[in-house]
Scaffold this active site. Structure first.
Site, short mmCIF file in Angstrom:
data_model
loop_
_atom_site.label_atom_id
_atom_site.label_comp_id
_atom_site.label_asym_id
_atom_site.label_seq_id
_atom_site.Cartn_x
_atom_site.Cartn_y
_atom_site.Cartn_z
N CYS A 111 2.34 -2.26 26.10
CA CYS A 111 1.88 -1.14 26.93
C CYS A 111 3.02 -0.27 27.43
CB CYS A 111 1.05 -1.66 28.10
SG CYS A 111 -0.26 -2.76 27.56
N HIS A 247 0.30 3.38 33.59
CA HIS A 247 -0.48 2.66 32.59
C HIS A 247 -1.82 2.28 33.20
CE1 HIS A 247 -1.78 -0.03 29.59
NE2 HIS A 247 -1.48 -1.13 30.25
N ASN A 277 -8.14 -0.07 28.93
CA ASN A 277 -6.69 -0.20 28.74
C ASN A 277 -6.36 0.06 27.26
OD1 ASN A 277 -4.10 -1.17 28.28
ND2 ASN A 277 -4.34 -2.97 29.57
N1 COA Z 1 -17.62 -11.15 33.20
C1 COA Z 1 -18.05 -12.04 34.10
N2 COA Z 1 -17.29 -13.05 34.54
C2 COA Z 1 -16.04 -13.14 34.07
C3 COA Z 1 -15.53 -12.23 33.12
C4 COA Z 1 -16.37 -11.20 32.67
N3 COA Z 1 -15.98 -10.28 31.78
N4 COA Z 1 -14.26 -12.59 32.82
C5 COA Z 1 -13.99 -13.68 33.57
N5 COA Z 1 -15.06 -14.02 34.32
C6 COA Z 1 -15.20 -15.12 35.28
C7 COA Z 1 -14.25 -16.25 34.98
O1 COA Z 1 -14.82 -17.11 34.01
C8 COA Z 1 -14.16 -16.92 36.34
O2 COA Z 1 -15.29 -17.70 36.53
P1 COA Z 1 -15.19 -19.14 37.29
O3 COA Z 1 -14.68 -18.82 38.66
O4 COA Z 1 -16.60 -19.61 37.26
O5 COA Z 1 -14.23 -19.93 36.48
C9 COA Z 1 -14.25 -15.75 37.31
O6 COA Z 1 -14.79 -14.65 36.57
C10 COA Z 1 -12.93 -15.32 37.91
O7 COA Z 1 -12.00 -15.19 36.88
P2 COA Z 1 -10.53 -14.77 37.19
O8 COA Z 1 -9.77 -14.72 35.92
O9 COA Z 1 -10.00 -15.61 38.31
O10 COA Z 1 -10.75 -13.30 37.74
P3 COA Z 1 -9.73 -12.35 38.45
O11 COA Z 1 -10.25 -12.02 39.77
O12 COA Z 1 -8.32 -12.84 38.33
O13 COA Z 1 -9.85 -11.04 37.54
C11 COA Z 1 -8.75 -9.87 35.78
C12 COA Z 1 -9.54 -11.11 36.18
C13 COA Z 1 -8.39 -9.99 34.31
C14 COA Z 1 -9.63 -8.64 35.99
C15 COA Z 1 -7.47 -9.75 36.66
O14 COA Z 1 -6.77 -10.98 36.67
C16 COA Z 1 -6.57 -8.67 36.18
O15 COA Z 1 -6.90 -7.52 36.24
N6 COA Z 1 -5.36 -9.01 35.70
C17 COA Z 1 -4.46 -8.07 35.11
C18 COA Z 1 -4.83 -7.91 33.66
C19 COA Z 1 -4.18 -6.73 33.02
O16 COA Z 1 -4.07 -5.70 33.62
N7 COA Z 1 -3.79 -6.90 31.77
C20 COA Z 1 -3.22 -5.90 30.96
C21 COA Z 1 -1.82 -5.63 31.37
S1 COA Z 1 -1.09 -4.52 30.27
#
Ligand code: COA
Length: 320
Positions: A111, A247, A277
């Site tokens: 990215c 980004h 993204n």
């Molecule tokens: N729909 C519904 N539920 C989902 C899901 C989806 N698409 N994806 C994950 N979940 C669930 C998980 O299974 C988990 O369930 P559980 O608690 O029963 O195990 C729950 O949601 C929480 O998951 P978690 O990974 O802890 O969520 P989070 O609050 O950390 O959010 C992201 C996840 C990915 C949105 C967040 O971590 C994020 O934005 N990170 C940065 C990612 C990024 O920007 N990447 C690119 C960089 S270039």
């Protein structure tokens, strides 16, 4: 001497996939995606390829810059999703455009690819023998997602953005770039395993895997730090910056960066709601959108910032 952006272009696939469309094919909800990320829809390639999107974005940027492809002496493409291992996407673009005088190659900085590409152009211009470059970020990440992994596939979209840059007295004022390979595993996708007559390897094709929380922590800490360092070196206050073109990974990351820089949200244009993204394509697509909306005037100070797999990060302070 430095590098000045003189034209921009972008291309998004025509096929749009909304959060509601995803609800029909996996266990997710519009509410979960929207509240965690801000994303409402994304463009997904059906007919398009990384090269076809990049060529269209490049044509639009050249037209916008009123530049003939033969004037280009450098083409750099940031991509992690090229159509072929070789030749490079940049060489395919060179051929499609007839940019016969250009040196062309791809870089893999995920990215941060567009920002690293700008840095390369800047360095080539400083060497004195290059005058005009085409910097592109283009991705078809949809082909690298595990569409059974709802925690990653809902976040990304496809597309390409491009900028024509020229050697100039004004333009990039300051840049900061960095990498931390020791944390590479938090966002990765393996290539083919070693497989030859001497090693038997039946490993299945790998897809993108991510530790979302680690990536989140990295972004909200590193991005404001990098921008602050860059502005300090340039002796420019964040208040003097008209727009921060970040980004487009997650609205919560952007809001956190705005807060840490004590800047209003209005200075942070977004398109992640529509595009998701787009990795290396993210910054140049957004830049093209705000440029075409007439939001940039000559002399405006803007900050571009990318961050992602590697881990990598890069930012640039630009006088438009
Ligand atoms: N729909 C519904 N539920 C989902 C899901 C989806 N698409 N994806 C994950 N979940 C669930 C998980 O299974 C988990 O369930 P559980 O608690 O029963 O195990 C729950 O949601 C929480 O998951 P978690 O990974 O802890 O969520 P989070 O609050 O950390 O959010 C992201 C996840 C990915 C949105 C967040 O971590 C994020 O934005 N990170 C940065 C990612 C990024 O920007 N990447 C690119 C960089 S270039």
């Amino acid at each position: 001497m430095t590098a000045r952006i003189i034209g921009t272009g972008s291309y998004l696939p025509s096929h749009v996939v909304s959060n509601q469309d995803l609800e029909k094919i996996m266990d997710t909800t519009d509410e979960w995606i929207r509240s965690r990320t801000g994303i409402e829809q994304r463009h997904i390639a059906v007919e398009e390829t990384t090269t076809s999107m990049a060529v269209e974005a490049a044509r639009r940027a050249l037209e916008n810059a009123q530049t003939d492809a033969k004037e280009l002496d450098l083409i750099v493409v940031g991509t992690v999703s090229s159509d072929r291992h070789f030749p490079s996407t940049a060489c395919e673009i060179q051929s499609a455009l007839g940019a016969v005088n250009a040196v062309a190659f791809d870089i893999n900085a995920a990215c941060s690819g567009f920002l690293f590409g700008l840095g390369i152009a800047n360095a080539y211009f400083a060497s004195g023998s290059f005058q005009k470059a085409l910097i592109i970020g283009a991705e078809t990440l949809s082909k690298m997602m595990d569409w059974n992994d709802r925690s990653t596939c809902v976040l990304f979209g496809d597309g390409a953005g491009a900028a024509v840059v020229e050697r100039s007295e004004e333009g990039i004022i300051s840049m900061v770039q960095g990498s931390d390979g020791a944390r590479g595993n938090v966002l990765s996708c393996h290539n083919r395993p070693v497989n030859n007559p001497f090693v038997k390897n039946d490993t299945a094709l790998d897809y993108t895997s991510m530790n979302g929380q680690e990536v989140y922590k990295f972004a909200v800490r590193t991005v404001p730090e990098a921008i602050s360092k860059m502005l300090k070196e340039a002796n420019v206050s964040p208040d003097e910056v008209k727009y921060f073109v970040l980004h487009q990974a997650n609205i919560r990351i952007i809001e956190s960066v705005a807060k840490r820089l004590s800047q209003p949200a209005e200075k942070f244009p977004t398109n992640l709601q529509r595009c998701g993204n787009i990795s290396a394509g993210s910054v140049p697509v957004l830049l093209d959108e705000i440029h075409r909306k007439g939001m940039l005037q000559k002399g405006d100070k803007i900050v571009l910032a990318g961050f992602g797999a590697g881990l990598t990060w890069g930012s640039a302070l630009i006088s438009w």
